[in-house]
Design an enzyme around this catalytic site. Structure first.
Site, mmCIF file in Angstrom:
data_model
loop_
_atom_site.group_PDB
_atom_site.id
_atom_site.type_symbol
_atom_site.label_atom_id
_atom_site.label_comp_id
_atom_site.label_asym_id
_atom_site.label_seq_id
_atom_site.Cartn_x
_atom_site.Cartn_y
_atom_site.Cartn_z
ATOM 1 N N ASP A 61 13.973 7.143 -15.359
ATOM 2 C CA ASP A 61 15.295 7.759 -15.367
ATOM 3 C C ASP A 61 15.283 9.280 -15.229
ATOM 4 O O ASP A 61 14.559 9.975 -15.963
ATOM 5 C CB ASP A 61 16.022 7.443 -16.677
ATOM 6 C CG ASP A 61 16.014 5.975 -17.037
ATOM 7 O OD1 ASP A 61 15.386 5.185 -16.327
ATOM 8 O OD2 ASP A 61 16.634 5.630 -18.051
ATOM 9 N N SER A 121 16.192 8.111 -22.769
ATOM 10 C CA SER A 121 17.095 8.885 -21.921
ATOM 11 C C SER A 121 18.241 9.541 -22.673
ATOM 12 O O SER A 121 18.601 9.152 -23.782
ATOM 13 C CB SER A 121 17.650 7.993 -20.808
ATOM 14 O OG SER A 121 16.635 7.661 -19.895
ATOM 15 N N ASP A 274 21.739 -3.658 -17.573
ATOM 16 C CA ASP A 274 20.377 -4.037 -17.922
ATOM 17 C C ASP A 274 20.047 -5.432 -17.409
ATOM 18 O O ASP A 274 18.908 -5.706 -17.011
ATOM 19 C CB ASP A 274 20.235 -3.967 -19.450
ATOM 20 C CG ASP A 274 18.798 -4.102 -19.911
ATOM 21 O OD1 ASP A 274 17.892 -3.907 -19.087
ATOM 22 O OD2 ASP A 274 18.583 -4.400 -21.101
#
Length: 573
Positions: A61, A121, A274
């Site tokens: 990410d 993240s 997800d």
């Protein structure tokens, strides 16, 4: 850069080795026996030349991008030990142009009870006075996902090399009272300041199968209070990772500050699902008095909704570039090769070329285009006058470095009446692209580009259009066909596709493709539809790669505009 040369990083290594990695695994496959395995391969035909990637190891990410004192910052999830996910830290690079990047020591790494088992993240927020701060997810001593705050140690340093964490961490955490799922509570967004003077931020979450954006409020950015209701939620979508919530102007392509509200402002909510590993966004209205986001009618709030990119593109993050009045989108593009191949080559994952993003004049979708700074890497232009491309023909494009190029092409149609009739059951564009790849002849199409093609066309990646007629309108399909991208079967060669909102009766069909050894990023209709693909040819490598325009439809089409540039190598890390 050798990260071990930084003294700050030595302390991280000691902490990481002494504590190990937690059992909280998010959505990534975990290969504990491979997390520190290093490659010795010198043959690197798939390394990119102008996309962001570190010299080696795993990345995912993009985190907390920002511009500060004229310097662009990119943080990203990074494994300093190997080419698979694990041992994650916030790596850090800076740039003056978003294309050439210099590395720094990791900005955030496990060091507190609230993140000792992982630093995941998050996002950057610019506080009043221009002070940047980072909210990020940590994995604490109880293996819970909690939200933490970090601040620059020295605000006079435009490179923001050192960051310190507040002793009040964690600022947001699951408790018995709030009943937050401790294993699905991550990725805080950039915060925004509402007209009432209080900060808001959302964090991705799920309750059973309902995905949601949990809302928190704060007066001082330290003490956060959970709202009784989420900003937004949707049933049967699963965990919402890496949410992003930001305003866009309905009257201008310029970007606007994340805290902006007003009559000519719409809002975008993007979530990374997800369960499917795809991202979706909606365009809607934010009621800042009630703290409720409502998608517009027709802006689908499920897996049939709009996507930034219909290929490999995930965990994206935008930021407002106040120096150039634009909003910029970053996105992670993972490999399509096997784990064994990733370990062999010693790295995995790149970042997409940063894109400027704005609201289309229709108000119904976003438009994306590579940042203009990329054009500084262009070499001499190769152009072509108007040229008719007959059905079943190809046009070899010479004079350009085909493995490392930027290509723009536009097509005009002579007779739309020749378009195939569209079956009403054809509602999934990716399935159509799988069933009707580049080798399947149609009426108007497939036509487009063959990139990373070998001499005999045993290998190629095809990016193309097809035109169908449905009732009283025409439907344009854009595909990226990887099925013949490599003679190796040890890769994911799935085809990608999307419908393109362009009326071929009144508009040219334009395509731009960024080709960089193992990636093809394509922008259809001026950036209305984007598809990114990872490919690993065995023959069409470096100077053995070719570039062609093609038309495998029965009807002739015209190439009305064409430009191609060999791309110079960027200085990256």
């Amino acid at each position: 850069m050798d990260f071990r040369s930084a003294g700050l990083f030595f302390s991280f290594l000691i902490i990481l080795n002494s504590h190990g990695f937690s059992g909280v695994e998010a959505s990534h496959h975990v290969y504990r026996n491979l997390q520190t395995l290093q490659s010795t391969s010198l043959d690197q035909p798939y390394r990119t030349s102008y996309h962001f990637q570190p010299p080696k190891n795993w990345i995912n990410d993009p985190n907390g991008p920002l511009v500060y004192k004229g310097i662009y910052h990119l943080f990203y999830q990074y494994n300093p030990y190997g080419a698979v996910w694990g041992n994650i830290v916030w790596a850090h690079s800076t740039s003056t142009d978003l294309i050439n990047w210099d590395p720094h020591s990791p900005a955030i790494y496990p060091s507190q009870p609230s993140d000792i088992n992982g630093c995941w993240s998050g996002s950057t927020t610019i506080l009043p006075g221009g002070k940047p701060v980072i909210l990020y997810t940590g994995i604490d001593t109880e293996h819970r996902q909690v939200q933490n705050l970090a601040m620059p140690k020295n605000l006079s340093d435009p490179y923001l090399v050192e960051w310190i964490k507040t002793p009040q961490n964690p600022l947001m955490a699951p408790t018995q009272m709030n009943q937050i799922n401790a294993s699905s509570f991550r990725d805080p967004t950039t915060a925004w300041l509402a007209p009432d003077g209080r900060w808001r931020v959302i964090v991705g979450n799920k309750r059973r199968r309902r995905g949601m954006a949990i809302l928190y409020r704060s007066k001082d950015f330290i003490h956060w209070i959970k709202s009784q209701h989420p900003l937004h939620s949707t049933k049967d979508t699963g965990m919402w990772e890496c949410p992003d919530f930001y305003p866009v102007s309905s009257s201008s392509p310029n970007g606007i500050d994340t805290s902006m509200v007003g009559p000519e402002v719409k809002h975008v909510l993007k979530v990374s699902l997800d369960d499917t590993k795809f991202e979706y966004y909606t365009i809607g209205t934010y009621n800042y008095k009630k703290d409720i986001y409502t998608p517009d009618i027709g802006s689908l709030d499920n897996a049939s909704g709009l996507r930034y990119d219909y290929g490999k593109f995930y965990a994206s993050k935008t930021f407002y570039d106040n120096e150039k009045n634009r909003r910029i989108l970053w996105g992670w593009i993972n490999e399509s090769s096997s784990v064994a191949n990733d370990i062999s080559k010693g790295w995995a994952g790149i970042q997409a070329i940063p894109r400027t993003i704005w609201l289309d004049k229709s108000g119904k979708q976003l438009v994306q285009w590579p940042v203009v700074e990329l054009e500084r890497l262009r070499g001499n232009r190769i152009g072509s006058p108007n040229k008719v491309l007959k059905g079943g023909s190809t046009l070899d494009i010479v004079g350009v470095t085909a493995a490392q190029a930027d290509v723009e092409i536009s097509f005009e149609i002579f007779d739309l009446k020749r378009a195939e009739t569209m079956d009403p059951s054809w509602t999934n564009p990716q399935l159509i692209c799988i069933q009707k790849g580049a080798s399947v002849q149609g009426g108007l199409g497939p036509f487009g580009l063959l990139v990373l093609a070998s001499d005999s066309l045993k290998e190629y990646t095809a990016v193309f259009f097809r035109i169908f007629k449905r009732e009283n309108k025409y439907v344009v399909l854009m595909c990226s066909d990887q099925s013949r991208s490599s003679l190796s079967d040890d890769n994911d060669k799935t085809n990608y596709g999307a419908f393109l909102d362009v009326d071929p009766a009144h508009e040219k069909l334009s395509l731009r493709s960024l080709i960089d050894h193992s990636i093809v990023e394509s922008f259809g209709g001026g950036g209305k539809t984007c598809i990114s693909a990872r490919v690993y040819p065995t023959l069409a490598i470096n100077d053995k790669a070719h570039l062609l325009a093609f038309n495998n439809g029965s009807e002739s089409i015209r190439i009305s505009e064409f430009s191609a540039w060999s791309m110079k190598k960027a200085q990256i890390n």
